[in-house]
Design a protein around this motif. Structure first.
Motif, short mmCIF file in Angstrom:
data_model
loop_
_atom_site.label_atom_id
_atom_site.label_comp_id
_atom_site.label_asym_id
_atom_site.label_seq_id
_atom_site.Cartn_x
_atom_site.Cartn_y
_atom_site.Cartn_z
N PHE A 3 28.32 73.60 40.37
CA PHE A 3 27.91 74.89 39.85
C PHE A 3 26.61 74.74 39.10
O PHE A 3 26.27 73.70 38.59
CB PHE A 3 28.99 75.53 38.99
CG PHE A 3 29.52 74.65 37.90
CD1 PHE A 3 28.93 74.65 36.66
CD2 PHE A 3 30.61 73.83 38.13
CE1 PHE A 3 29.40 73.84 35.65
CE2 PHE A 3 31.09 73.01 37.11
CZ PHE A 3 30.49 73.02 35.88
N PHE A 4 25.91 75.81 39.08
CA PHE A 4 24.53 75.83 38.62
C PHE A 4 24.44 75.80 37.10
O PHE A 4 25.15 76.53 36.42
CB PHE A 4 23.93 77.11 39.18
CG PHE A 4 22.48 77.29 38.92
CD1 PHE A 4 21.56 76.45 39.49
CD2 PHE A 4 22.03 78.32 38.13
CE1 PHE A 4 20.22 76.63 39.27
CE2 PHE A 4 20.69 78.51 37.90
CZ PHE A 4 19.79 77.66 38.47
N THR A 5 23.59 74.95 36.58
CA THR A 5 23.35 74.91 35.13
C THR A 5 22.34 76.00 34.79
O THR A 5 21.21 75.98 35.28
CB THR A 5 22.79 73.56 34.69
OG1 THR A 5 23.64 72.52 35.16
CG2 THR A 5 22.69 73.49 33.18
N THR A 53 29.40 80.39 29.50
CA THR A 53 28.22 79.71 30.03
C THR A 53 28.26 79.56 31.54
O THR A 53 27.28 79.85 32.24
CB THR A 53 28.04 78.34 29.37
OG1 THR A 53 27.88 78.51 27.95
CG2 THR A 53 26.80 77.63 29.92
N PHE A 54 29.37 79.08 32.08
CA PHE A 54 29.45 78.86 33.52
C PHE A 54 30.33 79.89 34.24
O PHE A 54 30.62 79.74 35.42
CB PHE A 54 29.97 77.44 33.80
CG PHE A 54 29.03 76.38 33.35
CD1 PHE A 54 27.87 76.13 34.05
CD2 PHE A 54 29.27 75.64 32.20
CE1 PHE A 54 26.97 75.16 33.63
CE2 PHE A 54 28.39 74.67 31.77
CZ PHE A 54 27.23 74.43 32.49
N TYR A 108 31.82 81.54 37.69
CA TYR A 108 31.99 80.56 38.76
C TYR A 108 32.84 79.37 38.35
O TYR A 108 33.42 78.69 39.18
CB TYR A 108 30.61 80.08 39.23
CG TYR A 108 29.73 81.23 39.63
CD1 TYR A 108 29.91 81.87 40.85
CD2 TYR A 108 28.75 81.72 38.77
CE1 TYR A 108 29.12 82.94 41.22
CE2 TYR A 108 27.95 82.80 39.13
CZ TYR A 108 28.15 83.40 40.36
OH TYR A 108 27.37 84.46 40.71
N ASN A 109 32.91 79.13 37.05
CA ASN A 109 33.73 78.02 36.55
C ASN A 109 34.20 78.40 35.16
O ASN A 109 33.40 78.81 34.32
CB ASN A 109 32.91 76.73 36.52
CG ASN A 109 33.76 75.52 36.23
OD1 ASN A 109 34.37 75.42 35.17
ND2 ASN A 109 33.81 74.60 37.17
N ASN A 110 35.49 78.24 34.92
CA ASN A 110 36.08 78.71 33.65
C ASN A 110 36.05 77.65 32.56
O ASN A 110 36.56 77.86 31.47
CB ASN A 110 37.53 79.16 33.90
CG ASN A 110 38.10 79.91 32.71
OD1 ASN A 110 37.41 80.73 32.09
ND2 ASN A 110 39.33 79.62 32.36
N ALA A 111 35.45 76.50 32.84
CA ALA A 111 35.48 75.40 31.87
C ALA A 111 34.70 75.77 30.61
O ALA A 111 33.60 76.32 30.67
CB ALA A 111 34.90 74.14 32.49
N LYS A 112 35.28 75.46 29.45
CA LYS A 112 34.56 75.55 28.17
C LYS A 112 33.91 74.20 27.95
O LYS A 112 34.59 73.17 27.92
CB LYS A 112 35.53 75.88 27.04
CG LYS A 112 34.93 75.73 25.64
CD LYS A 112 33.86 76.77 25.37
CE LYS A 112 33.30 76.61 23.96
NZ LYS A 112 32.36 75.47 23.84
#
Length: 695
Positions: free
Chosen positions: A197-199, A401-402, A405-409
């Protein structure tokens, strides 16, 4: 158009070009019978030209500051109209080839007229001419393209795309404008299911600002994706050359090209992402020679070129956002090469440290749980991978932040390899990232709570404060490294709850240690199939509502299950306080127990606080009011961390500070709270008598 006799062309325009051109062009003509025909056309001819298809002089190409809008429009147009090419990855690949073909025309052909243009308004002729350009471009940049790469979009769509680009110059447009435009289409195509996933660009800018690469320093990214960190570093150093007062433009360009070619290195496992990155860097001004398609964690099988350029090299700076998540695994054959080989993100930390010079800088984005989880394995990770080096910065990123597309903290850590720990660590907290959880742009509010045109993004202010050496603000604080190591807590957020004016306050932990309070967690969870089959209340997080327990009959459990979970050490009493501490966005919700509640079983996510006899004027009633106050709620925002995928305050509830210095105020709270509690208790007693409820 129909009513204006001398009008031949018209433009349909939606009023904003910032998010895409959204423009259509029309031409008016008359049939042999005098009927008016209005047909869509590619563009409006320039002054003194009768046809848009006429050749375009190279000298007439113009730079643009709206390339991002043009690219987004093209992407949208291709998604809607290109036959057989609807996936964003395919669209990006096709658009990239067209851009490379145009760049070749601008940089390497010296004819008076451009070749990248619509030919005679004919889709097939236009396709043939662009294909000829692409063949030459592929020979020039043979490391960017495969032999099999070809234009697959239909000729009508291609002609429309060419018409939108043909009057602009990529090489004359500012490099940052080209970069933003590429980012706008790359972001659509790099949201993979395998952790790719894109930063966000603002996060890249922040990390590059902290690392501050210099002209003679090498930068490496072992999970380079579309080379965002490398390109960000390249621009950072290029700006230093642009500031040189004693160099002419030609010398500056040579030095910039030399830096890009000699100091930027990246490895990416995904061939498509690597190809896009190389094309991207070719458009910007190069640096693609240091990009390789490999598995960073499997050095034994690297190709000869990769091994020659990277295997034995030690880098000055490594900036990376490695893949992570439950679906991303380290290959079985590779695990044995790492101490923490069962976790791909930890393996990437090991690999990064291996390729870093002593004293070199590592900046890495990782899941938040790594930085605070109390498990022995996570403690070992922090001890061996972080605390053995000089930690300089820890950065807290918002949960959005992500997303989506991505649920990560995630959080960021910066360290210097094998250096002794410096006295202070800079902690940074980013509250607003510029978009919401759906990925939509987020704007600031004015004093009347109306949206402004200013994006809600803290990072530009943080970068400015870093350049000004600010050490204490809403975004940046300086914390003693000794405290960070002692607490074994590498998340920035909790350190922002520490304020100098709090010195006269006490923490809940202090009150527990001094026996003013007793604290214990809930009993546990019953077997799921037994819920609703008994008469003993099972209380979950959702049941703490309006400062008390809401009894849900559908969760009642049988007596034998109650006895299995019951513990005399956790026997509940009237006036005990219950506090949600894990697994929900309702962490911090608090309630007080009545007689009706004391035979309940509480889930472990609930903390019980019991007020003992004390001389501090603390009672269950004033403590309930204090724990439900705005002051405590604001502290919770900084103390709640992510544990895997759920929010968790852990034992950090002990750090909550409360003011017990005003005895009169405490007594007033007690008097009011006691009166209300008595009335509510009488209500529940009467209710129990009326309906035969267990008390």
């Amino acid at each position: 158009m129909a009513f204006e006799q001398h009008v031949t062309y018209g433009i349909w325009y939606n009023g904003s070009q910032e998010d895409g051109q959204s423009i259509a062009f029309f031409k008016k003509s008359f049939s042999s019978t005098g009927e008016i025909n209005i047909d869509e056309t590619l563009d409006v001819p320039k002054y003194k030209f009768s046809k848009i298809e006429e050749e375009i002089k190279r000298s007439h190409l113009k730079s643009t500051k709206n390339l991002k809008g043009i690219f987004k429009t093209l992407r949208g147009f291709m998604a809607a109209n290109a036959k057989g090419t609807t996936r964003d990855a395919e669209i990006l690949a096709q658009l990239t080839m067209l851009i490379i073909a145009k760049l070749y025309d601008e940089k390497y052909l010296d004819s008076e007229f451009v070749q990248f243009r619509v030919v005679d308004g004919n889709p097939d002729k236009t396709l043939n001419q662009i294909n000829e350009l692409l063949i030459s471009a592929k020979e020039r940049w043979d490391d960017v393209f495969d032999e099999s790469d070809k234009i697959t979009i239909d000729s009508n769509t291609l002609m429309q795309v060419v018409s939108q680009l043909q009057n602009y110059s990529l090489s004359k447009s500012p490099k940052n404008i080209i970069s933003e435009a590429f980012e706008s289409i790359i972001s659509y195509a790099t949201k993979g299911s395998q952790g790719q996933f894109f930063t966000p660009q603002n996060v890249v800018d922040l990390m590059v600002a902290v690392a501050n690469p210099q002209k003679n320093e090498s930068v490496f990214d072992p999970a380079s994706g579309t080379a965002g960190f490398l390109i960000g570093s390249m621009f950072h150093v290029w700006n230093k050359y642009n500031e040189s007062k004693n160099l002419n433009i030609s010398a500056i360009n040579d030095l910039q090209q030399q830096y890009a070619g000699n100091n930027l290195f990246g490895i990416e496992k995904d061939a498509f992402l690597s190809k896009i990155a190389k094309a991207y860097m070719a458009v910007l001004g190069d640096g693609r020679a240091g990009l390789f398609v490999e598995d960073s964690l499997d050095e034994i099988h690297w190709g000869k070129n990769t091994a020659a350029k990277i295997q034995q090299k030690k880098f000055d700076i490594i900036l990376t956002n490695p893949p992570f998540g439950k679906d991303v695994k380290v290959a079985e054959k590779t695990k044995k090469n790492f101490v923490f080989g069962n976790s791909i993100e930890l393996a990437f930390i090991e690999k990064s440290l291996e390729h870093l010079k002593d004293g070199g800088v590592l900046g890495i984005i990782l899941p938040e749980t790594i930085f605070h989880a109390p498990s022995l394995n996570k403690q070992k990770v922090r001890r061996e991978l972080f605390f053995n080096h000089n930690i300089t910065h820890i950065i807290d990123l918002p949960h959005d932040t992500f997303r989506p597309y991505n649920n990560a903290k995630t959080d960021i850590i910066f360290l210097e390899k094998n250096k002794l720990q410096q006295e202070n660590i800079t902690v940074i907290k980013v509250n607003e990232i510029g978009h919401d959880h759906l990925g939509k742009e987020k704007f600031k509010l004015d004093t009347k709570y109306q949206f402004t045109n200013e994006v809600a993004d803290d990072i530009p202010d943080i970068i400015r404060e870093l350049s000004e050496k600010v050490t204490d603000s809403n975004f940046i604080k300086t914390i003693k490294a000794e405290e960070v190591i002692k607490r074994d807590l590498l998340v920035a957020r909790p350190y922002f709850s520490i304020k100098s004016e709090d010195d006269h306050k006490v923490t809940l932990g202090d009150l527990v240690d001094s026996k003013v309070l007793k604290a214990f967690d809930g009993h546990g969870s019953p077997a799921g199939y037994l819920k609703g089959l008994g008469e003993y209340p099972y209380i979950r997080v959702k049941d703490i509502v309006n400062l008390e327990i809401s009894h849900n009959r559908l969760d009642d459990i049988p007596e034998f299950e109650y006895k299995r979970l019951y513990s005399s050490k956790k026997k509940l009493q009237e006036k005990d306080l219950v506090l949600v501490r894990r697994g929900s966005y309702r962490i911090g919700d608090v309630g007080i127990l009545y007689k009706k509640d004391i035979n309940s079983i509480l889930t472990r996510e609930i903390l019980v606080l019991r007020v003992n006899n004390n001389n501090a004027n603390i009672t269950p009633f004033n403590l309930l009011a204090i724990l439900n106050s705005k002051e405590v709620r604001s502290q919770l925002e900084n103390l709640i961390l992510m544990d895997t995928t759920l929010p968790n305050i852990g034992d950090r509830w002990r750090l909550i500070k409360i003011d017990i210095s005003n005895k009169n105020y405490l007594n007033k709270l007690t008097e009011s709270g006691q009166s209300m509690y008595k009335k509510r208790d009488e209500f529940w007693q009467e209710y129990a008598n009326l309906f035969g409820e267990r008390g």
